[in-house]
Write a protein that holds these residues in place. Structure first.
Motif, PDB file in Angstrom:
ATOM      1  N   ARG A  63     -25.122   9.743 -38.145  1.00 36.77           N
ATOM      2  CA  ARG A  63     -23.712   9.519 -37.524  1.00 36.77           C
ATOM      3  C   ARG A  63     -23.627  10.181 -36.253  1.00 36.77           C
ATOM      4  O   ARG A  63     -24.418  10.665 -35.998  1.00 36.77           O
ATOM      5  CB  ARG A  63     -22.638  10.321 -38.842  1.00 36.77           C
ATOM      6  N   LYS A  64     -22.384   9.481 -35.621  1.00 35.04           N
ATOM      7  CA  LYS A  64     -22.225   9.990 -34.428  1.00 35.04           C
ATOM      8  C   LYS A  64     -21.993  11.622 -34.441  1.00 35.04           C
ATOM      9  O   LYS A  64     -21.431  12.100 -35.373  1.00 35.04           O
ATOM     10  CB  LYS A  64     -20.889   9.123 -33.935  1.00 35.04           C
ATOM     11  N   ARG A  66     -23.252  15.785 -32.892  1.00 30.90           N
ATOM     12  CA  ARG A  66     -24.011  16.595 -32.060  1.00 30.90           C
ATOM     13  C   ARG A  66     -25.069  17.127 -32.977  1.00 30.90           C
ATOM     14  O   ARG A  66     -24.657  17.727 -34.240  1.00 30.90           O
ATOM     15  CB  ARG A  66     -23.359  17.788 -31.436  1.00 30.90           C
ATOM     16  N   VAL A  99     -25.643  11.812 -30.695  1.00 36.48           N
ATOM     17  CA  VAL A  99     -25.881  10.541 -30.949  1.00 36.48           C
ATOM     18  C   VAL A  99     -24.347   9.871 -30.734  1.00 36.48           C
ATOM     19  O   VAL A  99     -23.477  10.383 -31.368  1.00 36.48           O
ATOM     20  CB  VAL A  99     -26.164  10.525 -32.568  1.00 36.48           C
ATOM     21  N   ALA A 100     -24.496   8.959 -29.892  1.00 34.45           N
ATOM     22  CA  ALA A 100     -23.168   8.350 -29.411  1.00 34.45           C
ATOM     23  C   ALA A 100     -23.009   6.946 -30.108  1.00 34.45           C
ATOM     24  O   ALA A 100     -21.902   6.265 -30.258  1.00 34.45           O
ATOM     25  CB  ALA A 100     -23.094   8.290 -28.000  1.00 34.45           C
ATOM     26  N   ASP A 101     -24.132   6.656 -30.533  1.00 35.61           N
ATOM     27  CA  ASP A 101     -24.098   4.985 -31.309  1.00 35.61           C
ATOM     28  C   ASP A 101     -25.008   5.200 -32.578  1.00 35.61           C
ATOM     29  O   ASP A 101     -26.255   5.457 -32.484  1.00 35.61           O
ATOM     30  CB  ASP A 101     -24.694   4.144 -30.329  1.00 35.61           C
ATOM     31  N   ASP A 102     -24.170   5.153 -33.528  1.00 29.09           N
ATOM     32  CA  ASP A 102     -24.976   5.355 -34.863  1.00 29.09           C
ATOM     33  C   ASP A 102     -25.790   4.189 -35.524  1.00 29.09           C
ATOM     34  O   ASP A 102     -26.415   3.951 -36.400  1.00 29.09           O
ATOM     35  CB  ASP A 102     -24.099   5.916 -36.091  1.00 29.09           C
ATOM     36  N   TYR A 106     -32.778   6.512 -32.131  1.00 29.38           N
ATOM     37  CA  TYR A 106     -32.797   7.500 -31.269  1.00 29.38           C
ATOM     38  C   TYR A 106     -34.265   8.363 -31.725  1.00 29.38           C
ATOM     39  O   TYR A 106     -34.721   8.873 -32.761  1.00 29.38           O
ATOM     40  CB  TYR A 106     -31.724   8.613 -31.453  1.00 29.38           C
TER      41      TYR A 106
END
Length: 123
Positions: A63-64, A66, A99-102, A106
């Motif tokens: 998920r989006k 930290r 994570v800015a884009d789920d 990454y």
């Protein structure tokens, strides 16, 4: 919330740059920094290739937000019988990232020696 139809995932691996090989047997923990908890989301140990057997997060769980990966490098180097003149220097290496884009992959590798480390967003 993660998109269950996505290919999003979080992976990592560790390379021992002092010995020039994968860091097999290193403990890695993943924490969600947006949740107040001392309990890791995942706790695993790297395989012979310095990788985790499964993604730390997959399309259903990424998920989006930290996150923090904690690499237990002192225990790893102690297990490798690495003797340092002044004792171990690095203990647990924390890497915090967003994570800015789920739906994205990454990949957060660690390059480590007894005295230094680096990371980057891999592919």
């Amino acid at each position: 919330m993660a998109n269950n139809n996505s290919s999003g995932k979080l992976t990592t691996h560790v390379l021992d740059t002092a010995r020039g090989c994968p860091a097999a047997g290193m403990k890695i923990e993943l924490f969600d920094l947006d949740v107040a908890s001392d309990v890791p989301l995942v706790s695993t140990v790297t395989n012979a290739d310095g990788r985790c057997e499964a993604p730390m997060r997959d399309a259903n769980t990424l998920r989006k937000g930290r996150y923090e990966l904690r690499f237990h490098v002192s225990d790893y180097f102690t297990a490798q019988n690495t003797v340092l003149e002044n004792g171990q220097f690095l203990d647990v290496v924390p890497i915090q990232f967003v994570v800015a884009d789920d739906t994205a992959h990454y990949h957060v590798p660690l390059l480590v020696s007894p005295y230094s480390y680096s990371t980057y967003r891999g592919s």
